[in-house]
Design an enzyme around this catalytic site. Structure first.
Site, PDB file in Angstrom:
ATOM      1  N   GLU A 443       2.428   9.969 -16.990  1.00 42.02           N
ATOM      2  CA  GLU A 443       1.085   9.602 -16.572  1.00 42.02           C
ATOM      3  C   GLU A 443       1.055   9.014 -15.173  1.00 42.02           C
ATOM      4  O   GLU A 443       0.062   8.397 -14.760  1.00 42.02           O
ATOM      5  CB  GLU A 443       0.467   8.617 -17.571  1.00 42.02           C
ATOM      6  CG  GLU A 443       1.109   7.244 -17.612  1.00 42.02           C
ATOM      7  CD  GLU A 443       2.259   7.160 -18.605  1.00 42.02           C
ATOM      8  OE1 GLU A 443       2.554   6.051 -19.054  1.00 42.02           O
ATOM      9  OE2 GLU A 443       2.870   8.198 -18.926  1.00 42.02           O
ATOM     10  N   ARG A 459      -7.889   2.696   1.258  1.00 40.83           N
ATOM     11  CA  ARG A 459      -9.244   3.184   1.008  1.00 40.83           C
ATOM     12  C   ARG A 459      -9.221   4.406   0.069  1.00 40.83           C
ATOM     13  O   ARG A 459     -10.058   4.545  -0.820  1.00 40.83           O
ATOM     14  CB  ARG A 459      -9.926   3.541   2.333  1.00 40.83           C
ATOM     15  CG  ARG A 459     -10.358   2.328   3.147  1.00 40.83           C
ATOM     16  CD  ARG A 459     -11.308   2.736   4.266  1.00 40.83           C
ATOM     17  NE  ARG A 459     -10.691   3.656   5.212  1.00 40.83           N
ATOM     18  CZ  ARG A 459      -9.994   3.272   6.280  1.00 40.83           C
ATOM     19  NH1 ARG A 459      -9.812   1.981   6.535  1.00 40.83           N
ATOM     20  NH2 ARG A 459      -9.485   4.180   7.094  1.00 40.83           N
TER      21      ARG A 459
END
Length: 523
Positions: A443, A459
Site C-alpha cells: 500500500e 504542495r
C-alpha cells in the site's frame, strides 16, 4: 503434411477441426432450434386442446346435471297425480331415466323410503335415511346436488334430489336420483369419451376437493385439494398450464369450472407425450444433414491443405531464424493466391528487423505494476539512479495508506485492490507534468518530483492528501494517507539514503497521528 507433428498440432489439422466443428455446431444449433420451436408448438397445442376439452366438458356436465334435475322435477309432478309409494310407477320412471341415474327413490318429510327402484339399490321401502346429505335435502326443500358420500349400502354416491309438494303446496319429501361413482354411471359415460391412447384423461373434483370421476376407479373419493390446478378450478377459474399432480407426474392440464354443480373438470396430457415427435424430428434432421456433411469435410480438408502449406513454410523459416539469429538465411519462394499469406511473407523480414525494438518494448513493460498500471519498483530505482547520476535536483514523496490492513479485513481484498487503483488514478491526476508516480510496494507509493525546492513536492503531497481525505473511496467513505518527503541533494546524496530519509519522515507522520505530510530534517 501430417495432421500432428512432434512439436504440436498442425495448422491443417486445426482448420479441419474448425470446419468440422462449424458444420457440426451449425447442425446441432439447427436441431436445437427446431426442437425448441416444435416443443413450444406441441406444448401450446396440448395446453390449448386440453383447455378447450375442459370447457366443453364443463358445459356438457352442466347441461347433463340440468337435465337430470329437470327430469326429477318432472317426476315430482307425475307423483302429485298418484301415490308416492307406487313402486310400479317408480319402476317405469326409472326405466325412462336409467341412462342418468343408477337408482331412484322417494323419501317423505321424515326421510322414510316410500318407494325405490331398482330393488338392488341397497335400500328398501320403510327404511329411514340417516345420512347428513338426506337431512340437508329435507332442509333445503329445493333441488339439490350433494357432494360424494358413503351410503348405507356401502356405495360411494352423489345424490341429486328434487322436492315434492302436494297440490296445496305442502312439502311431502323429495325424489332422489343417485349416481354410483365406483360403478358404471352417467359421468363416466360422458367423460370416458375423452380418454386417449397417449395417456390423456379427464378427472372431475367436487367443491371439497375430492375426486368424483377418474379413469382409475381406485382414485375416486381421494382428496386432491393440494393440487395447484384443482385449487384454481375450484375457485371458478378457467385456463391451462403445465402442472405436477399429486402423484408427482408432469402434465399439460386444461381446467374449467361448472357453476351448476360447483365441480371442476380437468383434462390433462402427460408431458412425455411430446418426446416421440421430437425424437422423430431429430432422427430426420440427422439423416438429412449427413448427406451434406461428407462433401463439406472433403472441401474443408482441401482448403486446409492450400492454406496451411505456405504458412508451414514460413513457420519453419521463422523457427530456424529465431534459433540462429546470427545466421542469415533467404526466405523460400512462396506463391499463394491468399492475400494474407502474401502480406505475411512480405512482413517476415520487417518483423525480424524490428525484433530488437520489440524486445526493448517488452523490457519496458516489465517495469509496469500489473494491478495499478503505475511504474513499479524496478522503474522507480532506475529513474532515481538516472537522475542522481545526472545531478538532477528532485524530491521523493513516500506515502502510505492509513489503516490499509483494516480496509482489507473489513471490505475484503477486492475492495482493497480497488482502493489502490483509486489512489493511483488520483496521484496521476494531481501530481503534474514534472512528477512521476510509482507503486513502491503493497500500500506504499512514491512520487518523484523534479524540482529544486522541497516546497514544490510538499504542495504536491498535500494536494493528494487533502483531495483523498475529502473524496469517497471504493469503500464508501474517505481514506487518508501519511507522507514523508526527502530532497536530493539537500537531504541525501545517494538513492539509498534518500529513501531512508523519506521513510523516516513517513514514519514520523504515522507517529504524529496519520493523515499528514512530514518533510525530512536531514538527520
Amino acid at each position: 503434411m501430417k495432421f500432428l507433428s512432434k512439436k504440436g498440432i498442425t495448422l491443417r489439422f486445426s482448420i479441419s477441426v474448425l470446419v468440422i466443428s462449424a458444420v457440426v455446431l451449425t447442425m446441432i444449433i439447427e436441431i436445437i432450434s427446431a426442437i425448441q420451436v416444435n416443443r413450444s408448438s406441441l406444448i401450446s397445442s396440448y395446453l390449448q386442446n386440453n383447455d378447450q376439452y375442459a370447457r366443453k366438458l364443463a358445459a356438457n356436465t352442466g347441461n347433463l346435471l340440468t337435465t337430470m334435475r329437470q327430469n326429477l322435477i318432472a317426476i315430482t309432478a307425475i307423483l302429485k297425480r298418484g301415490s308416492y309409494s307406487n313402486s310400479a310407477l317408480l319402476d317405469d320412471l326409472f326405466q325412462e331415466n336409467r341412462q342418468y341415474f343408477n337408482s331412484i327413490f322417494i323419501a317423505n318429510e321424515d326421510r322414510v323410503i316410500q318407494a325405490t327402484s331398482p330393488n338392488t339399490s341397497g335400500v328398501h321401502q320403510g327404511d329411514k335415511l340417516t345420512s347428513e346429505v338426506s337431512k340437508r335435502a329435507i332442509k333445503a326443500k329445493a333441488p339439490f346436488i350433494s357432494e360424494p358420500y358413503l351410503s348405507k349400502s356401502g356405495r360411494y354416491i352423489i345424490l341429486v334430489s328434487a322436492p315434492i309438494f302436494n297440490s296445496k303446496g305442502v312439502y311431502k319429501g323429495f325424489v332422489g336420483g343417485t349416481i354410483y361413482l365406483e360403478e358404471k354411471n352417467v359421468l363416466n359415460t360422458l367423460l370416458e369419451e375423452h380418454f386417449f391412447g397417449n395417456g390423456s384423461y379427464v378427472f372431475v373434483v367436487e367443491k371439497t376437493g375430492h375426486i368424483i370421476f377418474h379413469p382409475d376407479k381406485n382414485r375416486v373419493g381421494q382428496a386432491v385439494s393440494k393440487n395447484h390446478v384443482v385449487q384454481k378450478v375450484l375457485k371458478g377459474n378457467y385456463g391451462s398450464e403445465r402442472v405436477t399432480n399429486s402423484k408427482q407426474h408432469d402434465f399439460f392440464a386444461g381446467y374449467a369450472f361448472d357453476p351448476i354443480s360447483s365441480w371442476g373438470i380437468v383434462a390433462q396430457t402427460p408431458v412425455s407425450v411430446i418426446d416421440g415427435p421430437l425424437s422423430d424430428l431429430i432422427r430426420r434432421m440427422l439423416s438429412q444433414s449427413m448427406i451434406f456433411l461428407i462433401p463439406i469435410l472433403l472441401v474443408g480438408w482441401w482448403m486446409a491443405s492450400r492454406i496451411a502449406k505456405p504458412l508451414h513454410m514460413l513457420a519453419n523459416y521463422s523457427e530456424e531464424a529465431t534459433i540462429n539469429l546470427d545466421k542469415s538465411r533467404e526466405l523460400p519462394e512462396i506463391r499463394s493466391s491468399y492475400y494474407e499469406v502474401r502480406l505475411l511473407y512480405r512482413s517476415v523480414r520487417i518483423a525480424f528487423q524490428n525484433l530488437n525494438e520489440d524486445m526493448n518494448q517488452l523490457r519496458d513493460e516489465v517495469h509496469i505494476d500489473g494491478l495499478t498500471g503505475l511504474s513499479n519498483r524496478k522503474a522507480f530505482d532506475k529513474v532515481m539512479d538516472k537522475w542522481i547520476n545526472k545531478h538532477v535536483p528532485y524530491s521523493l514523496v513516500l506515502l502510505d495508506i492509513d489503516h490499509f490492513k483494516q480496509v482489507n479485513d473489513t471490505y475484503g481484498h477486492l475492495i482493497g485492490d480497488e482502493v489502490l487503483r483509486f489512489l493511483s488514478r488520483l496521484m496521476e491526476e494531481v501530481s503534474g507534468e514534472d512528477s512521476h508516480v510509482f507503486r513502491y510496494g503493497g500500500e506504499e507509493f512514491a512520487i518523484l518530483v523534479k524540482h529544486e525546492e522541497t516546497s514544490h513536492a510538499l504542495r504536491t503531497a498535500e494536494r493528494v492528501r487533502k483531495i483523498l481525505a475529502a473524496t469517497v473511496s471504493p469503500t464508501g467513505e474517505a481514506i487518508t494517507i501519511s507522507a514523508g518527503i526527502a530532497t536530493f541533494p539537500d537531504h541525501a546524496l545517494d538513492a539509498h539514503e534518500l529513501i531512508r530519509q523519506a521513510d523516516r519522515a513517513l514514519y514520523q507522520s504515522k507517529l504524529d497521528g496519520r493523515n499528514r505530510t512530514t518533510v525530512s530534517d536531514g538527520d
